[in-house]
Structure formats: structure tokens, C-alpha cells
Design a protein around this motif. Structure first.
Motif, PDB file in Angstrom:
ATOM      1  N   ALA A 103       0.868  -1.354   0.047  1.00 19.42           N
ATOM      2  CA  ALA A 103      -0.079  -0.003   0.064  1.00 19.42           C
ATOM      3  C   ALA A 103       1.188   1.326  -0.051  1.00 19.42           C
ATOM      4  N   GLY A 143       2.262   1.484  -3.888  1.00 20.66           N
ATOM      5  CA  GLY A 143       1.464   1.879  -4.183  1.00 20.66           C
ATOM      6  C   GLY A 143       0.970   3.687  -4.035  1.00 20.66           C
ATOM      7  N   MET A 203       4.021   6.052  -5.314  1.00 22.46           N
ATOM      8  CA  MET A 203       4.044   5.820  -7.177  1.00 22.46           C
ATOM      9  C   MET A 203       2.589   6.611  -7.018  1.00 22.46           C
ATOM     10  N   ILE A 249      -7.080  -0.575   2.755  1.00 25.38           N
ATOM     11  CA  ILE A 249      -5.616  -0.817   2.232  1.00 25.38           C
ATOM     12  C   ILE A 249      -6.284  -1.568   1.572  1.00 25.38           C
ATOM     13  N   LEU A 275      -5.884   0.445  -1.891  1.00 25.66           N
ATOM     14  CA  LEU A 275      -4.425   0.739  -1.858  1.00 25.66           C
ATOM     15  C   LEU A 275      -3.593  -0.024  -2.465  1.00 25.66           C
ATOM     16  N   ARG A 276      -3.779  -1.250  -2.344  1.00 24.63           N
ATOM     17  CA  ARG A 276      -2.946  -2.421  -2.855  1.00 24.63           C
ATOM     18  C   ARG A 276      -3.659  -2.448  -4.550  1.00 24.63           C
ATOM     19  N   ILE A 299      -3.932  -0.081  -6.246  1.00 20.90           N
ATOM     20  CA  ILE A 299      -3.287   2.057  -6.526  1.00 20.90           C
ATOM     21  C   ILE A 299      -2.782   1.175  -7.621  1.00 20.90           C
ATOM     22  N   SER A 300      -1.469   0.276  -7.163  1.00 20.63           N
ATOM     23  CA  SER A 300      -0.072   0.107  -7.908  1.00 20.63           C
ATOM     24  C   SER A 300       0.213  -0.009  -9.698  1.00 20.63           C
TER      25      SER A 300
END
Lengths: 230, 246
Positions: free
Chosen positions: A23, A26, A29, B4, B7-8, B10-11
Motif C-alpha cells: 500500500a 502504491g 507511486m 488497505i 490502496l493495494r 492502486i499500484s
């Protein structure tokens, strides 16, 4: 209530970021991508002059200006005919400057005073006056030596005096200076007793000039001289 | 926990977003270069527009990039002249992607509005009562134009369509030092970004750099609803106004 929701969401996000490596990566980024996008937002500027067009284009431009086509020539002649012939007065009412121009030449520059923009209201609210200098094109309609001021109603209201019923009670000599150039609707270019206020917007709409400048303007203008006020 | 998980996720989209932006930029950049290199075709239409302005009763600005000159006109009469230090046209881009320009930067643009606006001071005058015994106090000396209307180092004239005229004082263009220079760069940085994001009309911007006195004088003097005529650089039709009338 909304603030509480936002605050709890922020706290949850921060806790999540602290606990998860993916997270964090991410979010970093996303932040980096936003910064890059922000850096790539703006304007791409290109100079707009001869150098941008190149020498060949500039040569072509000069040639085309010298040898216009027939319709070009007709249009150009029409525009030239619209230009003011001879001298004209220009008043920059915000910067309080008066210019006497002849085509491209500035013959005279003077500090003047223009309309204050103030609002005068009669105590009973019956009348209201706004002391603005009008914008636009005018011309000298009459030239008056040793002008006598015929005081309008606002002059009495402003002084707290009753508005006279007899016309002869309205005349006052010596307050407008040696000369006045009348350009319509009660507006004039005239002199002043308060030369220390020149350069400031203090008038009731007329243009005030200092004694020497007014004398010079008087000799250099005639009846019909255009007046441009902006 | 939901946050969470979000957000994971998102990358990977962030990586795709970056790649997509790069591809769009590469696809769009070439036509922009080609467009900038091509000179604008001369047209009688420019002269017709100029004739219409010269015959009218409205104020307009005449920008002559080739002569480094900006003039305030009314009809065919020149009212004021400002020496231009530099003129450039800015095309907006958002995240490296240039926005398509809607119109040419030449021609007539109307209904210009000053931003930040110059608000006219409207002070009410209260007449003294008719039966006042003591004479009224003399009115205070009003401020000078510089005090009444302080000019910002950069301002824009936004037209209802077409480009925005972005006027900057030479002082705001980096002639200052230290903190002042940094602060002017910082405000310029954000103004450019906000301007590109919120660009109206065709979104382009004509950047005109004037001397500090000229920039301030123009800000104070600009009449409302002013038009703008940009002379085509390669034809100089605006030199008509500088020739003596016959």
C-alpha cells in the motif's frame, strides 16, 4: 459530521499505509505520478515575432506590405480615411493624464484631474449623482474665454445649500480658470483653483488642467478638435 | 481494511496510467510541432476585421507581435502605446498532453474582462445638513491612481472566445532578486497550472511582457469590454495607423 468522516478516513488510511508495504508503494507511486502530471501541466510557449517565422517569411511579409492586392489597397485606404485628421486630445482618466496628439506625434503631455467616481445622494433620496468622466469620442463644441460656471443642482446639494430658484443665483466667476473647452452634456476641460490636486481623481466629471497646460492646449486646439477619453 | 485493499489495488493502475500518459504524449507531440512551424496564411479577412474596428465606437487593443507594440485604440485613433518586451503564444497541456487549439491566435477577440478586476471606488458623499452652524470639514485628499488601483505584476484579459491575453510586468519576469524572484516564480508556476486546467475558449494564451510602468498603466487604464486584434505577423496590416493620413 463530514469532518469526522474525513478525519476517520485519513486515520484509517495512515494506519493502513503504516502496516502494508504494498500500500505504501502504491501510494508513493500515485503521488509521484501526480507530481509528474503536475509538472507536465502548463503552457508551451512559442515566440510570436519575425524570428519565429524565419527570415524568408519576414521578407515575404515586407514584400506583401509594399505590393498589396487591389482589395487590400481599397481596404487600407478606407481605414486610413477613418483616422483622425490633425490634432486630437486624449485623456487617460484613470492615470489622470492628458495628451495632445497629431498622428504619431505627442505634442503635449499634461497632468490632469478627472471624475472622482463618488456618489452624492440628496438627504431625502430624491436625487443621486455619480461623478464619472464619460468614456468615448467627443469633440470641442465650444471654446470659452474667462468662463462663468453655471452651477448645477449637485453643487448646492453637496454644499448643503438650498437649490436656488433664480437662474442668476447659479453663476460663479473665476472657478473654471482662464479657458474652457466644452465637449457636451455639461462636461468641459477647464482650469482649477486647486492645482495641488492635479493627478488625482477629484472632479465631478470635468477634466481639470493646470494654468500653463490649459493655456497651451487653448492655443493648440480649435473648434471641432476630437477628444478621446478612456 | 477496505482502505488497505483499495490502496493495494492502486499500484498496478498507477503504472498503467503512467504508461498511457506517455503513449498519448508521444502520439500528440508530433502534430503540435508541425502546427507551430507552419506560418498562418495571410487573408483579406484581417483587414476587413480591422476596418470594422476602425469604423466602430468601441475600445480595442491592437497587438503587433512583429513590431513589439501594443496599442489601445478607439475607432482609428491611437490612444496609448505600450512597448512590448516579448510576445509568445502558449498552448495548454495537461499532464504532458497538449490540448488542441480551437482557433488561430490572429484576428479579433471580443468582450475582454480584466482579471483580477479593477474595481471602481464608489464612495458615497453625504451632504452637510442645511442648518449646519459649523463649516463642513474639508474633504480628504483622494489617493493617487497608483494608490487607488495597485497593479498586480501579472494579470489577464479574458475574451469570450479565443486566447487569453496574459500581461506580465518585466519585474515579474525575474528581474527581481532573492525572495521576490522566488515568490514570483512560485505564483507564476501555480498560475500556469491552474490556467491550463481551467482554460476556457480555445485555451491558448498570448503572453505579453511589458515594462513595469507600462504594465501598471495598462492595468489601470484598460476600459471594460475591450476587444483585441492580433495583427498577422507576416503581413503588417496594422502599420496603416502609423502612416500619416492624406
Amino acid at each position: 459530521m463530514t469532518l469526522d468522516v474525513v478525519w476517520s478516513w485519513l486515520r484509517a488510511t495512515c494506519r493502513g499505509l503504516a502496516s502494508s508495504r504494498r500500500a505504501r508503494a502504491g501510494a508513493a507511486m500515485l503521488l509521484a505520478a501526480s507530481c509528474v502530471a503536475l509538472m507536465g501541466t502548463g503552457y508551451d510557449y512559442t515566440a510570436l515575432d519575425d524570428t519565429a517565422l524565419g527570415d524568408a517569411a519576414a521578407d515575404l511579409a515586407r514584400a506583401s506590405a509594399v505590393k498589396p492586392s487591389r482589395s487590400d489597397a481599397r481596404l487600407r485606404a478606407r481605414i486610413v480615411r477613418l483616422k483622425p485628421r490633425g490634432r486630437y486630445i486624449v485623456v487617460d482618466q484613470t492615470n489622470n493624464r492628458l495628451y495632445l496628439r497629431d498622428a504619431d506625434t505627442i505634442l503635449m503631455t499634461a497632468v490632469c484631474s478627472s471624475g472622482s467616481g463618488m456618489v452624492l445622494k440628496q438627504a431625502d433620496g430624491a436625487s443621486e449623482w455619480v461623478f464619472d468622466t464619460p468614456r468615448g469620442r467627443f469633440e470641442v463644441l465650444s471654446r470659452i474665454e474667462d468662463p462663468i460656471w453655471r452651477k448645477p443642482d449637485w453643487a448646492f446639494v453637496e454644499a448643503g445649500a438650498p437649490v436656488p430658484t433664480r437662474l442668476e443665483d447659479r453663476f460663479e466667476r473665476g472657478v473654471l480658470g482662464e479657458y474652457a473647452l466644452y465637449f457636451g452634456n455639461g462636461f468641459m476641460i477647464h482650469g482649477t483653483l486647486y492645482e495641488r490636486l492635479l493627478g488625482r481623481s477629484v472632479t465631478h466629471g470635468c477634466i481639470r488642467l493646470g494654468r500653463e497646460d490649459l493655456r497651451r492646449l487653448w492655443t493648440l486646439t480649435t473648434l471641432g478638435t476630437p477628444i478621446y477619453i478612456f | 481494511m477496505g482502505t488497505i485493499r483499495a490502496l493495494r489495488r492502486i499500484s498496478r493502475p498507477a503504472a498503467w496510467l503512467t504508461a498511457g500518459m506517455l503513449a498519448l504524449w508521444l502520439a500528440d507531440a508530433l502534430p503540435v510541432w508541425a502546427r507551430q512551424a507552419a506560418p498562418t496564411a495571410p487573408s483579406v479577412g484581417h483587414l476587413e476585421s480591422l476596418e470594422e474596428l476602425a469604423a466602430g465606437h468601441a475600445f480595442y487593443l491592437l497587438l503587433e507581435p512583429s513590431q513589439k507594440r501594443l496599442r489601445l485604440m478607439l475607432g482609428a485613433a491611437e490612444l496609448s502605446r505600450y512597448t512590448v518586451q516579448s510576445v509568445s503564444i502558449g498552448r495548454p497541456r495537461i499532464a504532458f498532453i497538449p490540448r488542441r487549439a480551437g482557433t488561430s491566435a490572429e484576428g479579433v477577440f471580443r468582450d475582454g474582462q480584466l482579471r483580477p478586476p479593477r474595481t471602481v471606488r464608489r464612495m458615497p458623499v453625504t451632504p452637510p445638513p442645511a442648518d449646519a452652524v459649523t463649516p463642513a470639514e474639508p474633504p480628504p485628499i483622494p489617493p493617487s491612481p497608483e494608490e487607488a488601483y495597485p497593479a498586480p505584476p501579472r494579470y489577464v484579459v479574458a475574451f469570450d472566445a479565443g486566447p487569453t491575453l496574459d500581461v506580465r510586468s518585466l519585474a515579474a519576469e525575474g528581474s527581481g532578486r532573492g525572495w521576490r524572484r522566488l515568490s514570483s516564480w512560485w505564483s507564476g508556476f501555480w498560475a500556469d497550472r491552474v490556467g491550463a486546467l481551467a482554460a476556457s475558449g480555445d485555451g491558448s494564451r498570448l503572453l505579453v511582457v511589458l515594462g513595469p510602468d507600462d504594465a501598471a498603466a495598462l492595468y489601470r487604464a484598460l476600459p471594460p469590454h475591450v476587444s483585441l486584434f492580433v495583427c498577422p505577423a507576416e503581413r503588417f496590416p496594422c502599420d496603416i495607423f502609423t502612416r500619416p493620413a492624406f
